[in-house]
Every structure is written in structure tokens, then in C-alpha cells.
Design a protein around this motif. Structure first.
Motif, mmCIF file in Angstrom:
data_model
loop_
_atom_site.group_PDB
_atom_site.id
_atom_site.type_symbol
_atom_site.label_atom_id
_atom_site.label_comp_id
_atom_site.label_asym_id
_atom_site.label_seq_id
_atom_site.Cartn_x
_atom_site.Cartn_y
_atom_site.Cartn_z
ATOM 1 N N VAL A 144 1.110 -1.340 -0.031
ATOM 2 C CA VAL A 144 -0.048 0.518 -0.119
ATOM 3 C C VAL A 144 0.558 1.773 0.122
ATOM 4 N N THR A 145 -0.013 2.246 -1.092
ATOM 5 C CA THR A 145 1.254 3.385 -0.782
ATOM 6 C C THR A 145 0.470 4.264 -0.103
ATOM 7 N N ILE A 146 1.375 4.989 1.801
ATOM 8 C CA ILE A 146 0.455 5.454 2.720
ATOM 9 C C ILE A 146 1.480 6.763 2.194
ATOM 10 N N GLN A 147 1.288 8.539 2.355
ATOM 11 C CA GLN A 147 1.228 9.460 2.612
ATOM 12 C C GLN A 147 1.593 9.614 4.157
ATOM 13 N N ILE A 148 1.797 10.874 4.796
ATOM 14 C CA ILE A 148 1.473 11.258 5.788
ATOM 15 C C ILE A 148 1.297 12.790 6.226
ATOM 16 N N VAL A 149 0.421 13.389 6.494
ATOM 17 C CA VAL A 149 0.367 14.398 7.175
ATOM 18 C C VAL A 149 0.907 14.852 8.086
ATOM 19 N N SER A 150 1.939 15.710 8.346
ATOM 20 C CA SER A 150 2.022 16.439 10.178
ATOM 21 C C SER A 150 0.803 17.635 10.735
ATOM 22 N N MET A 207 3.385 19.501 0.133
ATOM 23 C CA MET A 207 2.091 19.317 -0.515
ATOM 24 C C MET A 207 1.286 19.899 1.162
ATOM 25 N N ILE A 208 -0.290 19.967 0.912
ATOM 26 C CA ILE A 208 -0.781 21.178 1.897
ATOM 27 C C ILE A 208 -2.329 19.893 2.049
ATOM 28 N N ASP A 209 -2.308 19.735 3.808
ATOM 29 C CA ASP A 209 -3.729 18.815 3.489
ATOM 30 C C ASP A 209 -4.521 19.567 4.925
ATOM 31 N N ILE A 235 -0.450 27.182 -6.096
ATOM 32 C CA ILE A 235 0.127 25.878 -5.404
ATOM 33 C C ILE A 235 -1.337 24.423 -5.222
ATOM 34 N N GLY A 236 -2.405 25.116 -5.780
ATOM 35 C CA GLY A 236 -3.839 24.732 -5.542
ATOM 36 C C GLY A 236 -3.783 23.002 -5.680
ATOM 37 N N LYS A 237 -3.117 23.074 -6.731
ATOM 38 C CA LYS A 237 -3.177 21.583 -7.134
ATOM 39 C C LYS A 237 -2.543 20.464 -6.166
ATOM 40 N N LYS A 238 -1.364 21.268 -5.294
ATOM 41 C CA LYS A 238 -0.637 20.416 -4.805
ATOM 42 C C LYS A 238 -1.800 20.533 -2.811
ATOM 43 N N THR A 239 -2.657 21.138 -3.040
ATOM 44 C CA THR A 239 -3.454 21.595 -1.740
ATOM 45 C C THR A 239 -5.216 21.283 -1.692
ATOM 46 N N THR A 240 -5.001 20.783 -0.250
ATOM 47 C CA THR A 240 -6.470 19.818 0.324
ATOM 48 C C THR A 240 -7.269 20.382 1.141
ATOM 49 N N MET A 358 -4.747 13.058 -3.918
ATOM 50 C CA MET A 358 -3.200 12.981 -3.786
ATOM 51 C C MET A 358 -1.502 12.928 -4.687
ATOM 52 N N ASN A 359 -2.308 13.286 -5.591
ATOM 53 C CA ASN A 359 -0.866 13.836 -6.640
ATOM 54 C C ASN A 359 -0.660 12.581 -7.276
ATOM 55 N N LEU A 360 -1.153 11.531 -7.357
ATOM 56 C CA LEU A 360 -0.671 10.311 -7.884
ATOM 57 C C LEU A 360 -0.653 10.345 -9.550
ATOM 58 N N THR A 361 -1.487 11.083 -9.900
ATOM 59 C CA THR A 361 -1.799 10.669 -11.400
ATOM 60 C C THR A 361 -0.521 10.175 -13.030
ATOM 61 N N ASN A 362 0.464 10.631 -12.061
ATOM 62 C CA ASN A 362 1.264 9.756 -12.862
ATOM 63 C C ASN A 362 1.918 8.387 -12.862
ATOM 64 N N SER A 363 1.019 8.203 -11.635
ATOM 65 C CA SER A 363 1.078 6.462 -11.571
ATOM 66 C C SER A 363 0.316 5.902 -11.242
ATOM 67 N N TYR A 364 -1.544 6.363 -11.717
ATOM 68 C CA TYR A 364 -1.998 5.640 -11.322
ATOM 69 C C TYR A 364 -3.447 5.911 -12.453
#
Length: 418
Positions: A144-150, A207-209, A235-240, A358-364
Motif C-alpha cells: 500500500v502507498t501511504i502518505q503522511i500529514v504532519s 503538499m497541503i491538507d 500551488i492549488g493542485k497540491k492543496t487539499t 494525492m497527486n498520484l496521477t502520473n503513477s495511477y
């Protein structure tokens, strides 16, 4: 054998059954007929094939803590949930958090999820949750691919030293900057936290979430500020913006104006239908608000919006099992997105839209040259999948089965049922 040909695959929005050729974990070709000798043949029997489910918002460090001594949330509100977590988290350890999180990840994997974004509470000088999530991300990366938010659960400024802890989380390897402006002690501090979040994202190229406006208070308008800042920085596309419940209570004149700027920035939205319909509207008698953001309007305006589980049995939500089809089912009912066209499109809310967030579109996605990750649903088309809340009968990652389920069989005794 690494080279495989999956035949009789029903792809979304494609009428003719397709064949899918994979080699060394990568999609090689997708077409109605593929000539490929010397490969393993796997018959998908006309079942619907989707890219894997994406859960872009969950708190893996909180899972299965709802029954912990002192964690019961009597009012069922967001703010009591935060209080109960604050009062009961002091005895957490990295190993204990990981043990609970692994159970939750297994549940999500069994329901077809292969991509997860988890928030890790950093309002803890020891950064215990973050350490646990960083270890988990590495240990489970093949599954599983996991991203982490601080994420500063108790506030970037309401918690003393919160901003510094968020930054330390980024230095340690968190993928995203988090925040919770509506929980700060005053509006000015909430605005200050939004500025700090954007500045940290720029400084560390992350990224921002943001947990943004998770309240019924229509005066909570941190979404507008967040969107303005990321629009100006490009940076809107990197922001959630996660939750944005108050946007669902805002008047239409304000929403119409903001919607135009949301389209300009490319901001992503995450809605958590099951959790927010449970938490929000607690101060209402009747009419009682649903607690969701404007999912339908965002969807119709081409603004990226997706659904997420958020919680599995924690102080904020007593249920949850990682089944995003259940989340989708609740979400489209609550948002009244049930025209036939919407039903056919709504699987995007738990697949491609989450991947975009999650900005995964190049690998998804099911395309030649991308990693051979996909799931097989026990359904023949999109409508059947949604109406029957179809189970995931197989999950394939990098061309190999994570699991495949045997067909369900029944022993029929009644002639009418035969």
C-alpha cells in the motif's frame, strides 16, 4: 510468471470487453484483442475493473481507540472528540499505534484500497504517532502507498509549540502540511495558521491538507483564505481542504463567488460523509444540517472532490471498517447525487478523484506504462457496482494478486429461490 494477460475485463465507460497485458508489474497494453504468447491467462469473466480505491483521509494513529478508558464521546461532537483524545493519548507507544494501524490497513486492503493518506498527530513533544506512521509507510510500501500529514490535532497555536512540531514532522519526512484553523483559540490565530501552513509548504516543497472549517458555524471561512493564498502561489493542485462543513451551510451568494475562485486555484476537496453526518448538526434541532460540504456543486463545477473513511472506531466515530463502497453509498445519498448519470460517474469519488488529490496521477490508472494496479469488482458495470454495493473480488498490485476471493455459493433449499 511475471507476464500476464487478463481477458474479459469490463473497463469503466468502455462497452466492449478488453484484454490487459502486464509484464514485470507494468501495464503493457489494453485493447479488445492482444496477441501475447508465453504468458499466464487470467479470465476476469466480464467483471468491472477499476484502478484501486483511494482513501485520502484517515487517522491511522487513532483507530480502535473508541473503547479506551476515558475516550467515550458523550456529546458526539468534533470538539469533545478532540478533548477525549487529548486526555487519553499520553500512554501511546510506537508499537501499540502500529499494531492497531496494521489491523486497519488490512481491513482497507481487503476492501480494495491501495492508496492511503493518513494524518499523524504531532501535538506531542515525542512525536510518537508520526514515528509510528513513518515506520509503517516504509514497512508496507510493497502492499500500500501511504502518505503522511504532519497534523496538529490540538492546534498549531492552541497547543504550545504546535507550529514547531508541525515543521519538525516535515523535517522527519511527512508528505503534507496539516492544520486545524477552526480549533484555534481565536479567528486571528486560525488565519495565522493558514499563512504558516502555506509558508511551510513552500519552504519544504510539500503538499497541503488542512482540516478546514469542520464546523456548522457559517462564519468559519478559512477555506476562502486558504484558497486565496494557494491561488496566488500557484500551488492549488497540491492543496487539499478536508471537510469544509461550514461551506455546506454558507449562503448561496457567498458560495457562488467563492466557487469561481476555487475553479481558478485547482484546490482539491475531501468529504467524509459517514463521519461528518454523525458529528455535525449536533447543535441543531430542526431543520438539522447534514454536515457535508457542497459535494454535488463541486462535482458539477469540475472541482476535484473525493470521499474518505476518516475514522475507524475512535473518539470521533464509533463505526467504520475501511469499506469505501459503504462511504460512497452514504455520500451519494446525503449529497443527493443519484441521477443515473451521477451514479455511473460516482465511482470516481473513491478512485481517480482521490488519486488526483494525492497527486498520484502520473503513477495511477489503467494505462500502458503505469504500474499494474487494479481491482476487480463483483459486478458487470458501474450501475450494478453502486446499486449492489459490490464487493471487491480481487486486488492486483504491480501485476500480482494481493488477494482473490472464491465465488460465494449457496445451498438452495426453497424451490422459489432456485
Amino acid at each position: 510468471m511475471s507476464r500476464k494477460k487478463f481477458i474479459n475485463a469490463k473497463l469503466k465507460s468502455v462497452n466492449e470487453l478488453q484484454e490487459i497485458l502486464t509484464d514485470h508489474g507494468v501495464f503493457q497494453e489494453i485493447s479488445p484483442r492482444i496477441s501475447a504468447p508465453d504468458c499466464e491467462i487470467i479470465d476476469l469473466q466480464g467483471k468491472l475493473i477499476l484502478p484501486p480505491y483511494v482513501d485520502p483521509h484517515i487517522h491511522l494513529d487513532y483507530v480502535f481507540t473508541a473503547r479506551k478508558q476515558g475516550a467515550a464521546n458523550g456529546t458526539g461532537t468534533l470538539f469533545e472528540g478532540i478533548q477525549r483524545w487529548s486526555e487519553t493519548k499520553s500512554d501511546l507507544t510506537v508499537d501499540e499505534i502500529k499494531a492497531r494501524a496494521i489491523i486497519a490497513v488490512k481491513k482497507e486492503l481487503a476492501h480494495g484500497v491501495q492508496f492511503i493518506r493518513t494524518h499523524a498527530d504531532v501535538t506531542d513533544p515525542s512525536l510518537t504517532s508520526l514515528k509510528a506512521m513513518l515506520e509503517l509507510r516504509e514497512e508496507l510500501k510493497d502492499l500500500v502507498t501511504i502518505q503522511i500529514v504532519s497534523f496538529p490535532q490540538e492546534g498549531m497555536y492552541a497547543y504550545k509549540g504546535g507550529q514547531e512540531l508541525v515543521e519538525e514532522g516535515l523535517k522527519m519526512g511527512a508528505d503534507c502540511v496539516g492544520g486545524i484553523p477552526h480549533f484555534e483559540l481565536a479567528r486571528e490565530f486560525g488565519e495565522q495558521s493558514i499563512h504558516s501552513i502555506v509558508n511551510l509548504a513552500l519552504k519544504y516543497d510539500r503538499m497541503i491538507d488542512v482540516h478546514c472549517d469542520e464546523t456548522d458555524d457559517v462564519q468559519s471561512r478559512f477555506l476562502e483564505l486558504l484558497n486565496a493564498l494557494v491561488l496566488m502561489e500557484g500551488i492549488g493542485k497540491k492543496t487539499t481542504a478536508s471537510h469544509t462543513c461550514s461551506f455546506g451551510s454558507a449562503d448561496n451568494s457567498y458560495a457562488f463567488k467563492l466557487m469561481k475562485n476555487l475553479k481558478k486555484s485547482g484546490l482539491n476537496f475531501i468529504s467524509c460523509p459517514t463521519e461528518n453526518i454523525y458529528l455535525q448538526g449536533r447543535q441543531d434541532t430542526y431543520p438539522k444540517r447534514r454536515g457535508l460540504t457542497r459535494v454535488k456543486e463541486l462535482f458539477e463545477n469540475g472541482i476535484n472532490v473525493c470521499f474518505a473513511q476518516d475514522s475507524i472506531q475512535d473518539p470521533w466515530y464509533p463505526l467504520g471498517n475501511g469499506n469505501l463502497m459503504n462511504v460512497l453509498d452514504n455520500g451519494i445519498h446525503i449529497a443527493q447525487m443519484m441521477s443515473f448519470e451521477e451514479i455511473d460517474r460516482c465511482l470516481d469519488l473513491i478512485t481517480v478523484n482521490g488519486a488526483k488529490t494525492m497527486n498520484l496521477t502520473n503513477s495511477y490508472g489503467i494505462e500502458a506504462g503505469k504500474p499494474a494496479n487494479f481491482i476487480v469488482l463483483d459486478a458487470k458495470n458501474e450501475f450494478e457496482a453502486v446499486s449492489e454495493r459490490a464487493d471487491v473480488s480481487a486486488s492486483i498490485r504491480n501485476g500480482e494478486f494481493l488477494f482473490k476471493k472464491a465465488p460465494v455459493s449457496y445451498e438452495i433449499q426453497n424451490d422459489f429461490m432456485k
